[in-house]
Design an enzyme around this catalytic site. Structure first.
Site, mmCIF file in Angstrom:
data_model
loop_
_atom_site.group_PDB
_atom_site.id
_atom_site.type_symbol
_atom_site.label_atom_id
_atom_site.label_comp_id
_atom_site.label_asym_id
_atom_site.label_seq_id
_atom_site.Cartn_x
_atom_site.Cartn_y
_atom_site.Cartn_z
ATOM 1 C CE LYS A 1 -4.015 -2.116 2.205
ATOM 2 N NZ LYS A 1 -4.919 -2.149 3.375
ATOM 3 C CE LYS B 1 -8.992 -9.443 -1.933
ATOM 4 N NZ LYS B 1 -8.471 -9.314 -0.548
ATOM 5 C CE LYS C 1 -14.404 -2.692 0.014
ATOM 6 N NZ LYS C 1 -14.356 -2.242 1.414
#
Length: 339
Positions: A118, A201, A204
């Site tokens: 991240k 993956k 969102k």
């Protein structure tokens, strides 16, 4: 030290950043629904404090918290069978997290792969919360003496860190106070991938809405996305091993298996040798059958924000009944005063 017996208790949570996707449903909420019952006490949480490790628009965060709660309820989380709340309503989470910040070692945090992913090359500029949030995650779990945590494979490292923190606390203070929590990773839907790239993956925050199924999508949109999902030129194989190297095929078969409560082997026994012209419409029909009622119920629930907030508050009160005495005893063990 005498090893205590901990009652079987499940804890897990979802961040309210962005919308709820099919990946959240199949990888988390659907298994959570299945764990409700006499075998475990189940505690499920909207982890809004984790969401703010990166910037969130305040109004969107509040609405996102309600959307996650509505999704859980619509999918079958029963607030009478389970405790359902949002994390920020239970301040004991952050109180225990500070103690765990003082138990966990910097080297442990430096090994957390999700932080590296991240933060990327800009690690010096990210928030301290993003670096330290695995300690808060450990507090989320151990505040309730949870013995089991249903998680995806990508979260397994966080449960291992939780075990390390529990073991070090128990060793340092000479008491078997916290359980060594077990990760529960099972089922074909534990890692749902992008509908346009089976190596990524489902997210969102993907660039295209066609990459994902949103749990608020209507029936027509769900069907359209599956019919247009990326596949490959080959028919479906008859053996699971033949899905290797075919990420899009593997993903679509896993989604069908999870939605239909079958094994991957059973799906291939039915569709092996068939082309995508037969399989994708069948998958679209199945997805509409299973998901459209959930999205409809979510919309109905979200029309009454006050009722969702009231339900989350009632859940938080029940959660604190468990959390307070565990935190109180933790403070006593450490030598802190607790009012």
């Amino acid at each position: 030290m005498t090893a205590p017996t901990f009652p079987p208790r499940v804890f897990s949570g979802i961040k309210p950043s962005g919308g709820l996707t099919l990946g959240n449903y199949l990888g988390a909420i659907k298994p959570w629904v299945g764990m409700q019952g006499p075998s475990y006490q189940t505690i499920y949480c909207v982890v809004d404090l984790h969401a703010i490790t990166v910037w969130q628009e305040p109004a969107e965060l509040a609405d996102g918290t309600r959307e996650i709660a509505a999704g859980m309820l619509a999918a079958g989380i029963d607030p009478e069978k389970s405790i359902l709340f949002n994390q920020a309503r239970v301040p004991e989470h952050t109180q225990l997290a500070w103690i765990f910040n003082c138990v966990a070692r910097v080297g442990w945090m430096n090994r957390m792969t999700q932080f590296k992913d991240k933060a990327g090359e800009n690690a010096e500029a990210v928030s301290l919360g993003l670096y330290a949030y695995p300690s808060l995650m450990a507090a989320d779990i151990l505040l309730y003496h949870a013995t089991h945590v249903p998680v995806g494979e990508d979260q397994k490292q966080h449960v291992e860190l939780t075990r390390d923190i529990a073991a070090k606390f128990n060793h340092d203070f000479g008491r078997e106070f916290f359980p060594l929590t077990e990760a529960v990773i099972e089922g074909p839907g534990m890692r749902i991938m992008n509908l346009r790239d089976g190596t990524k993956k489902m997210s969102k925050s993907g660039e295209s809405d066609m990459e994902r199924i949103n749990m608020l999508d209507d029936a027509d949109t769900i069907a359209k996305k599956f019919k247009k999902a990326k596949s490959d030129p080959e028919p479906l194989p008859e053996e699971v091993s033949a899905l290797a190297g075919r990420p899009e095929a593997k993903n679509l078969v896993a989604i069908y298996a999870s939605l239909s409560d079958q094994s991957t082997e059973a799906v291939l026994a039915e569709f092996g040798g068939e082309g995508w012209g037969k399989f994708k419409p069948a998958l679209a029909d199945l997805a509409v059958e299973k998901l459209a009622p959930i999205s409809g119920e979510m919309r109905r629930l979200m029309d009454d924000k006050a009722e969702i907030d009231s339900m989350l508050e009632r859940g938080a009160e029940r959660a604190r009944e468990i959390a307070r005495p565990i935190l109180r005893e933790t403070y006593e063990i450490v030598g802190l005063q607790y009012s």
